[in-house]
Design a protein around this motif. Structure first.
Motif, short mmCIF file in Angstrom:
data_model
loop_
_atom_site.label_atom_id
_atom_site.label_comp_id
_atom_site.label_asym_id
_atom_site.label_seq_id
_atom_site.Cartn_x
_atom_site.Cartn_y
_atom_site.Cartn_z
N ASN A 84 -43.53 25.45 4.13
CA ASN A 84 -43.12 24.85 5.41
C ASN A 84 -44.16 23.88 5.95
N SER A 116 -42.09 27.06 12.75
CA SER A 116 -40.80 27.76 12.83
C SER A 116 -39.91 27.15 13.91
N LYS A 119 -38.36 24.12 12.51
CA LYS A 119 -37.34 24.52 11.54
C LYS A 119 -36.03 24.84 12.25
#
Length: 122
Positions: A84, A116, A119
């Motif tokens: 990521n 996150s 994302k």
């Protein structure tokens, strides 16, 4: 036949080898033949271990990052965290990430939260 006085080249070479091996123990620092063998062995070991040192430090950094990322609970594994990071184009190398993980876990936690959140938005 008259005696030939030899030059000092060989003596200089032996002194140079002896200075290199002066910290070795026992005959390895005193006897010329043993000293040359130990010098060769030391140079081979140092050459081999320069590559090994890079590998060992990389493994250490990965272990530290993995421990902190699993502890935070944001990512379940190191590989997902790094994946990521690269996907979000946050170019932090493993050495810096490991230092952040040791000295300031909250900062690494903020980085992983930011990843996150991005994302979820995308």
């Amino acid at each position: 036949m008259t005696r030939v006085r030899r030059g000092y080249t060989a003596r200089r070479r032996r002194i140079k080898i002896r200075l290199f091996a002066s910290t070795f123990r026992g005959a390895h620092s005193r006897l010329t033949r043993t000293t040359t063998q130990q010098k060769m062995r030391a140079l081979v070991s140092s050459h081999r271990d320069r590559g090994r040192q890079k590998r060992d430090f990389r493994r250490l950094w990965i272990t530290r990052i993995n421990a902190v990322t699993r502890d935070n609970g944001v990512f379940h594994s190191y590989s997902k965290f790094i994946h990521n990071l690269y996907k979000r184009q946050l170019l932090l190398n493993r050495k810096i990430l490991a230092q952040i993980a040791i000295e300031n876990k909250n900062c690494l936690y903020m980085i992983s939260n930011k990843i996150s959140q991005i994302k979820e938005i995308i």
